[in-house]
Scaffold this motif. Structure first.
Motif, PDB file in Angstrom:
ATOM      1  N   ARG A   4     -37.735 -13.374   2.800  1.00 27.50           N
ATOM      2  CA  ARG A   4     -37.938 -12.238   3.711  1.00 27.50           C
ATOM      3  C   ARG A   4     -39.022 -12.559   4.742  1.00 27.50           C
ATOM      4  O   ARG A   4     -38.874 -12.252   5.918  1.00 27.50           O
ATOM      5  CB  ARG A   4     -38.321 -11.014   2.890  1.00 27.50           C
ATOM      6  N   LYS A   7     -37.547 -15.078   7.233  1.00 23.88           N
ATOM      7  CA  LYS A   7     -36.598 -14.465   8.164  1.00 23.88           C
ATOM      8  C   LYS A   7     -37.272 -13.573   9.202  1.00 23.88           C
ATOM      9  O   LYS A   7     -36.705 -13.301  10.255  1.00 23.88           O
ATOM     10  CB  LYS A   7     -35.552 -13.651   7.401  1.00 23.88           C
ATOM     11  N   SER A   8     -38.468 -13.097   8.905  1.00 21.52           N
ATOM     12  CA  SER A   8     -39.158 -12.210   9.842  1.00 21.52           C
ATOM     13  C   SER A   8     -39.955 -12.966  10.907  1.00 21.52           C
ATOM     14  O   SER A   8     -40.419 -12.371  11.874  1.00 21.52           O
ATOM     15  CB  SER A   8     -40.095 -11.257   9.095  1.00 21.52           C
ATOM     16  N   PHE A  47     -39.854  -7.675   9.065  1.00 25.33           N
ATOM     17  CA  PHE A  47     -40.155  -7.840   7.646  1.00 25.33           C
ATOM     18  C   PHE A  47     -39.939  -6.537   6.876  1.00 25.33           C
ATOM     19  O   PHE A  47     -39.275  -6.517   5.851  1.00 25.33           O
ATOM     20  CB  PHE A  47     -41.601  -8.316   7.448  1.00 25.33           C
TER      21      PHE A  47
END
Length: 126
Positions: A4, A7-8, A47
């Motif tokens: 996570r 990916k943010s 996020f």
């Protein structure tokens, strides 16, 4: 959680033009801070997927001047998660357009809080 965070991560590139320069022919610090806050906000929102607000900006370091005709890359990364708050490290790199010369120009630590529809702090829904 690591996936996570990964990916943010958010990146923004800008070409430094004369309209963004101060009387020293370097990038206005306020312009850089605006771009950094935007990248940090997007990072925190990506996020959390919640409404976020900037709480503070700490440890701002202007390391080298940024001149016209260069490219900057602004990178935001989540580095700490608490109950309500997220800390985002933002780094700005400057690179010459026609060489491989690249160096860190600015860094700062941004803190964001999750808020509800009444603008009150709420727990991160992680």
């Amino acid at each position: 959680m690591e996936e996570r965070i990964k990916k943010s991560e958010t990146r923004l590139c800008k070409l430094i033009s004369p309209k963004t320069l101060n009387d020293h022919n370097t990038l206005f610090g306020g312009t850089a801070m605006q771009w950094m806050d935007e990248v940090a906000y997007i990072t925190a929102t990506r996020f959390s997927r919640m409404k976020m607000v900037t709480v503070s900006i700490d440890e701002v370091n202007f390391l080298v001047p940024i001149y016209a005709g260069t490219i900057v890359e602004i990178i935001g990364k989540v580095i700490k998660i608490r109950n309500v708050k997220i800390k985002v490290q933002v780094e700005v790199y400057v690179e010459e357009m026609h060489t491989d010369n690249r160096q860190k120009a600015i860094n700062a630590l941004f803190t964001f809080a999750a808020i509800d529809d009444n603008h009150k702090p709420i727990q991160l829904g992680l």
